[in-house]
Design a protein around this motif. Sequence first.
Motif, PDB file in Angstrom:
ATOM      1  N   GLU A  29      49.244  11.045  52.881  1.00 34.23           N
ATOM      2  CA  GLU A  29      48.263  11.575  54.411  1.00 34.23           C
ATOM      3  C   GLU A  29      47.268  10.058  54.469  1.00 34.23           C
ATOM      4  O   GLU A  29      47.052  10.239  55.898  1.00 34.23           O
ATOM      5  CB  GLU A  29      46.709  12.635  53.917  1.00 34.23           C
ATOM      6  CG  GLU A  29      47.867  14.182  53.392  1.00 34.23           C
ATOM      7  CD  GLU A  29      48.499  15.011  54.469  1.00 34.23           C
ATOM      8  OE1 GLU A  29      48.730  14.489  55.581  1.00 34.23           O
ATOM      9  OE2 GLU A  29      49.515  15.299  54.094  1.00 34.23           O
TER      10      GLU A  29
ATOM     11  N   GLU B 133      45.443  13.664  60.309  1.00 38.07           N
ATOM     12  CA  GLU B 133      45.283  13.002  59.092  1.00 38.07           C
ATOM     13  C   GLU B 133      44.214  13.491  58.222  1.00 38.07           C
ATOM     14  O   GLU B 133      45.167  13.522  56.667  1.00 38.07           O
ATOM     15  CB  GLU B 133      46.881  11.977  59.188  1.00 38.07           C
ATOM     16  CG  GLU B 133      48.347  12.127  59.935  1.00 38.07           C
ATOM     17  CD  GLU B 133      48.646  13.845  59.305  1.00 38.07           C
ATOM     18  OE1 GLU B 133      48.169  14.090  58.280  1.00 38.07           O
ATOM     19  OE2 GLU B 133      49.262  14.073  60.098  1.00 38.07           O
TER      20      GLU B 133
ATOM     21  N   HIS C 272      43.547  15.655  56.877  1.00 43.03           N
ATOM     22  CA  HIS C 272      44.532  16.564  55.280  1.00 43.03           C
ATOM     23  C   HIS C 272      44.159  15.818  53.780  1.00 43.03           C
ATOM     24  O   HIS C 272      44.011  16.758  53.004  1.00 43.03           O
ATOM     25  CB  HIS C 272      46.261  16.185  55.702  1.00 43.03           C
ATOM     26  CG  HIS C 272      46.549  17.141  57.099  1.00 43.03           C
ATOM     27  ND1 HIS C 272      47.748  16.381  57.501  1.00 43.03           N
ATOM     28  CD2 HIS C 272      45.925  17.522  57.988  1.00 43.03           C
ATOM     29  CE1 HIS C 272      47.844  17.640  59.044  1.00 43.03           C
ATOM     30  NE2 HIS C 272      46.709  17.991  58.974  1.00 43.03           N
TER      31      HIS C 272
ATOM     32  N   GLN D 203      53.629  21.521  58.391  1.00 42.44           N
ATOM     33  CA  GLN D 203      54.051  21.234  58.779  1.00 42.44           C
ATOM     34  C   GLN D 203      55.022  21.428  59.568  1.00 42.44           C
ATOM     35  O   GLN D 203      56.002  20.011  60.154  1.00 42.44           O
ATOM     36  CB  GLN D 203      54.851  20.982  57.699  1.00 42.44           C
ATOM     37  CG  GLN D 203      54.235  19.618  56.226  1.00 42.44           C
ATOM     38  CD  GLN D 203      54.080  18.168  57.231  1.00 42.44           C
ATOM     39  OE1 GLN D 203      52.546  17.941  57.556  1.00 42.44           O
ATOM     40  NE2 GLN D 203      54.931  17.444  57.593  1.00 42.44           N
TER      41      GLN D 203
ATOM     42  N   GLU E 125      53.958  20.945  62.849  1.00 42.76           N
ATOM     43  CA  GLU E 125      54.061  19.002  62.910  1.00 42.76           C
ATOM     44  C   GLU E 125      55.300  18.461  63.556  1.00 42.76           C
ATOM     45  O   GLU E 125      55.234  17.617  64.761  1.00 42.76           O
ATOM     46  CB  GLU E 125      53.826  18.328  61.572  1.00 42.76           C
ATOM     47  CG  GLU E 125      52.034  18.423  60.837  1.00 42.76           C
ATOM     48  CD  GLU E 125      51.288  17.437  61.635  1.00 42.76           C
ATOM     49  OE1 GLU E 125      51.000  16.603  62.812  1.00 42.76           O
ATOM     50  OE2 GLU E 125      50.143  16.986  60.743  1.00 42.76           O
TER      51      GLU E 125
HETATM   52 FE   LIG Z   1      49.501  15.093  57.241  1.00 37.31          FE
END
Ligand SMILES: [Fe+2]
Length: 174
Positions: free
Chosen positions: A17, A50, A53, A127, A130
């Motif tokens: 990440e 990120e 995350h 995800q 994303e």
């Molecule tokens: Fe991520």
Amino acid sequence: MLSKQLHEALNAQINAELWSAYLYLSMSMDAEAKGLKGVANWFYVQFQEEQDHARILMNYILSRDEKVTLLPIEEVRTEWASPLEMFQDTLTHEKKVTAMINNLAAIAAEDKDFASSNMLVWFVDEQVEEEESARGMITACEAVEGNKFGLYMLDKELAARVYTQAAPLASAND
Ligand SMILES: [Fe+2]
């Protein structure tokens, strides 16, 4: 208690990440250097997400009374030919991250570690988003390819993206 295998895989995921964050920061810097402030903003928001995350995973490991081990961050690419190429790289990278998250979910299931399985549900859903967003950006870039005014308008649109803290962190602040 986390299994050794899951603990190690979660630490590796934190690194992935943070590497993602670094990759998107690099794209942001490259775009900004080329005058594409909106694209730069889009990737800067991505950079911030990120880091969230990684923080979610760090909080989780700590909440399970285990240690977070920060590993070295590999270098990232620093130049791209176009925003299209950046978003293509983004999609390729996010597909790899999806595979890693799925692997974590598989280990948690194998361990019958229901707390970890629950925590990972958010990442599994994230995800999907994303990959969908990277595909959307590729389509948008393809639509304006070779059209300077189109790119100018797209860049303006991307300037509007704002960072919002990831839900698991926002709820942890309550
Ligand atoms: Fe991520």
